[in-house]
Design a protein around this motif. Structure first.
Motif, PDB file in Angstrom:
ATOM      1  N   ALA A 123       0.830  -1.206   0.000  1.00  0.00           N
ATOM      2  CA  ALA A 123       0.000   0.000   0.000  1.00  0.00           C
ATOM      3  C   ALA A 123       0.868   1.261   0.000  1.00  0.00           C
ATOM      4  N   PHE A 124       1.967   1.238   0.751  1.00  0.00           N
ATOM      5  CA  PHE A 124       2.855   2.404   0.804  1.00  0.00           C
ATOM      6  C   PHE A 124       3.482   2.668  -0.560  1.00  0.00           C
ATOM      7  N   PHE A 125       3.995   1.610  -1.190  1.00  0.00           N
ATOM      8  CA  PHE A 125       4.653   1.782  -2.478  1.00  0.00           C
ATOM      9  C   PHE A 125       3.661   2.094  -3.592  1.00  0.00           C
ATOM     10  N   GLU A 126       2.408   1.725  -3.402  1.00  0.00           N
ATOM     11  CA  GLU A 126       1.375   2.111  -4.359  1.00  0.00           C
ATOM     12  C   GLU A 126       1.143   3.618  -4.295  1.00  0.00           C
ATOM     13  N   HIS A 127       1.197   4.163  -3.082  1.00  0.00           N
ATOM     14  CA  HIS A 127       0.936   5.592  -2.899  1.00  0.00           C
ATOM     15  C   HIS A 127       2.175   6.449  -3.191  1.00  0.00           C
ATOM     16  N   HIS A 128       3.339   5.956  -2.788  1.00  0.00           N
ATOM     17  CA  HIS A 128       4.594   6.699  -2.990  1.00  0.00           C
ATOM     18  C   HIS A 128       5.453   5.947  -4.007  1.00  0.00           C
ATOM     19  N   GLU A 129       5.497   6.431  -5.201  1.00  0.00           N
ATOM     20  CA  GLU A 129       6.132   5.712  -6.302  1.00  0.00           C
ATOM     21  C   GLU A 129       7.648   5.906  -6.329  1.00  0.00           C
ATOM     22  N   LEU A 130       8.295   5.065  -7.111  1.00  0.00           N
ATOM     23  CA  LEU A 130       9.737   5.131  -7.302  1.00  0.00           C
ATOM     24  C   LEU A 130      10.151   6.540  -7.740  1.00  0.00           C
ATOM     25  N   GLY A 131      11.171   7.076  -7.103  1.00  0.00           N
ATOM     26  CA  GLY A 131      11.633   8.418  -7.413  1.00  0.00           C
ATOM     27  C   GLY A 131      11.300   9.419  -6.328  1.00  0.00           C
ATOM     28  N   SER A 132      10.297   9.102  -5.508  1.00  0.00           N
ATOM     29  CA  SER A 132       9.942   9.987  -4.404  1.00  0.00           C
ATOM     30  C   SER A 132      10.865   9.709  -3.225  1.00  0.00           C
ATOM     31  N   ILE A 133      11.091  10.721  -2.391  1.00  0.00           N
ATOM     32  CA  ILE A 133      11.945  10.553  -1.219  1.00  0.00           C
ATOM     33  C   ILE A 133      11.315   9.558  -0.247  1.00  0.00           C
ATOM     34  N   ALA A 134       9.983   9.506  -0.221  1.00  0.00           N
ATOM     35  CA  ALA A 134       9.281   8.564   0.655  1.00  0.00           C
ATOM     36  C   ALA A 134       9.586   7.126   0.241  1.00  0.00           C
ATOM     37  N   HIS A 135       9.521   6.860  -1.051  1.00  0.00           N
ATOM     38  CA  HIS A 135       9.813   5.530  -1.584  1.00  0.00           C
ATOM     39  C   HIS A 135      11.261   5.164  -1.300  1.00  0.00           C
ATOM     40  N   THR A 136      12.164   6.118  -1.497  1.00  0.00           N
ATOM     41  CA  THR A 136      13.591   5.869  -1.262  1.00  0.00           C
ATOM     42  C   THR A 136      13.854   5.536   0.201  1.00  0.00           C
ATOM     43  N   ALA A 137      13.252   6.313   1.111  1.00  0.00           N
ATOM     44  CA  ALA A 137      13.486   6.124   2.545  1.00  0.00           C
ATOM     45  C   ALA A 137      13.011   4.763   3.023  1.00  0.00           C
ATOM     46  N   VAL A 138      11.810   4.378   2.641  1.00  0.00           N
ATOM     47  CA  VAL A 138      11.264   3.100   3.102  1.00  0.00           C
ATOM     48  C   VAL A 138      12.036   1.930   2.498  1.00  0.00           C
ATOM     49  N   THR A 139      12.384   2.024   1.226  1.00  0.00           N
ATOM     50  CA  THR A 139      13.155   0.955   0.587  1.00  0.00           C
ATOM     51  C   THR A 139      14.518   0.809   1.254  1.00  0.00           C
ATOM     52  N   LEU A 140      15.158   1.938   1.552  1.00  0.00           N
ATOM     53  CA  LEU A 140      16.481   1.915   2.185  1.00  0.00           C
ATOM     54  C   LEU A 140      16.431   1.237   3.545  1.00  0.00           C
ATOM     55  N   MET A 141      15.450   1.596   4.366  1.00  0.00           N
ATOM     56  CA  MET A 141      15.365   1.021   5.709  1.00  0.00           C
ATOM     57  C   MET A 141      14.880  -0.421   5.689  1.00  0.00           C
ATOM     58  N   LEU A 142      14.000  -0.739   4.749  1.00  0.00           N
ATOM     59  CA  LEU A 142      13.469  -2.098   4.662  1.00  0.00           C
ATOM     60  C   LEU A 142      14.543  -3.103   4.268  1.00  0.00           C
ATOM     61  N   TYR A 143      15.436  -2.716   3.357  1.00  0.00           N
ATOM     62  CA  TYR A 143      16.425  -3.663   2.845  1.00  0.00           C
ATOM     63  C   TYR A 143      17.810  -3.520   3.482  1.00  0.00           C
ATOM     64  N   THR A 144      17.885  -2.695   4.542  1.00  0.00           N
ATOM     65  CA  THR A 144      19.134  -2.613   5.299  1.00  0.00           C
ATOM     66  C   THR A 144      18.917  -2.858   6.789  1.00  0.00           C
ATOM     67  N   ALA A 145      17.654  -2.810   7.243  1.00  0.00           N
ATOM     68  CA  ALA A 145      17.317  -2.961   8.666  1.00  0.00           C
ATOM     69  C   ALA A 145      17.959  -1.864   9.507  1.00  0.00           C
ATOM     70  N   CYS A 146      18.271  -0.735   8.898  1.00  0.00           N
ATOM     71  CA  CYS A 146      18.917   0.336   9.658  1.00  0.00           C
ATOM     72  C   CYS A 146      17.864   1.211  10.345  1.00  0.00           C
ATOM     73  N   SER A 147      18.276   1.875  11.393  1.00  0.00           N
ATOM     74  CA  SER A 147      17.399   2.778  12.121  1.00  0.00           C
ATOM     75  C   SER A 147      17.470   4.169  11.495  1.00  0.00           C
ATOM     76  N   ARG A 148      16.642   5.079  11.995  1.00  0.00           N
ATOM     77  CA  ARG A 148      16.605   6.441  11.441  1.00  0.00           C
ATOM     78  C   ARG A 148      17.961   7.132  11.527  1.00  0.00           C
ATOM     79  N   VAL A 149      18.630   6.982  12.699  1.00  0.00           N
ATOM     80  CA  VAL A 149      19.897   7.700  12.892  1.00  0.00           C
ATOM     81  C   VAL A 149      20.968   7.236  11.908  1.00  0.00           C
ATOM     82  N   ASP A 150      20.860   5.981  11.457  1.00  0.00           N
ATOM     83  CA  ASP A 150      21.818   5.472  10.478  1.00  0.00           C
ATOM     84  C   ASP A 150      21.359   5.752   9.053  1.00  0.00           C
TER      85      ASP A 150
END
Length: 262
Positions: free
Chosen positions: A84-111
């Motif tokens: 649902a998130f990726f449906e609303h925030h498409e590739l190229g948006s900062i929202a899509h980038t942020a969630v993809t980055l944290m989802l596939y690295t398991a990193c926290s906000r500070v990292d």
């Protein structure tokens, strides 16, 4: 939490603190057990430090118990919520980038806000967790998932960090947290948070059959206890399935081995 305590009570003397003072500091949070427990934890750490530097000989928080919360911590994103998130925030948006980055690295906000091209070596991403870098030499060294690689390929090499704000400014952890809240609300996902993505990554690994040590290599944890909390539900379900498979195999084998009777 420490800043709030300092602003409100920084003029008081640590040497004069007693158990009743601790209880009084916790009273305003009685209706929020998790917040109360967090404040108690901070007080306990501060007073332990006071003992270490010779300001006190005892810790008045030791006689104060935590409240039961019945909470499982931050909500873990489900696959439907991610879709649902990726449906609303498409590739190229900062929202899509942020969630993809944290989802596939398991990193926290500070990292997450510190990661950039300097952390990429070939097809791998490497970084030290800010939370533990002062007392641990553990380096998170993980392969880059194809979905994350697709997002990174869309980012300019001139960026200092992957999640930089407008004007090339570094994004703060709190800024990312506030933005994440807006992005999730926009996608009608009120229960989802940035920390839930870290748990989602660990859960995915657990459901895929990864061992605790393998999950720790992704999350950067140095103790299996936290991994058990992050991926406990997935691990129990996986073990239940494996146990059932063994049960069925044993039952089938028993029928084959039984002698024919007339």
């Amino acid at each position: 939490e420490i800043e709030r305590l300092r602003n409100d009570h920084g003029h008081r003397l640590v040497t004069q603190m007693k158990r009743q003072h601790v209880v009084k500091l916790l009273e305003p949070l009685t209706d929020r057990p998790s917040a109360r427990n967090n404040r108690l934890r901070m007080l306990r750490m501060l007073l332990n430090h006071a003992i270490e530097i010779g300001w006190r000989t005892d810790n008045p928080t030791t006689a104060v118990k935590k409240m039961r919360t019945g909470s499982q911590g931050f909500h873990t994103w489900s696959e439907d919520e991610l879709h649902a998130f990726f449906e609303h925030h498409e590739l190229g948006s900062i929202a899509h980038t942020a969630v993809t980055l944290m989802l596939y690295t398991a990193c926290s906000r500070v990292d997450a806000v510190r990661l950039g091209w300097q952390n990429i070596t070939g097809s791998r991403l490497q970084y030290r967790r800010q939370k533990t870098e002062r007392f641990s030499d553990v380096v998170v060294d993980i392969p880059i998932h194809p979905d994350l690689q697709q997002v990174l390929d869309s980012l300019p090499r001139s960026q200092m960090t992957f999640l930089e704000a407008s004007g090339g400014r570094s994004r703060s952890p709190n800024g990312l947290g506030n933005a994440m809240r807006k992005w999730c609300n926009a996608a009608d996902l009120p229960d989802c948070t940035s920390h839930g993505l870290r748990k989602a990554c660990a859960t995915r690994l657990a459901e895929a059959g990864a061992s605790e040590r393998e999950i720790m290599a992704w999350t950067g944890h140095t103790s299996p206890q936290m991994v058990q909390i992050y991926a406990g539900k997935a691990r129990r379900g996986l073990m239940a399935d494996e146990g059932y498979a063994k049960l069925r195999k044993n039952e089938t084998g028993s029928r084959i081995d039984e002698p024919n009777s007339k």
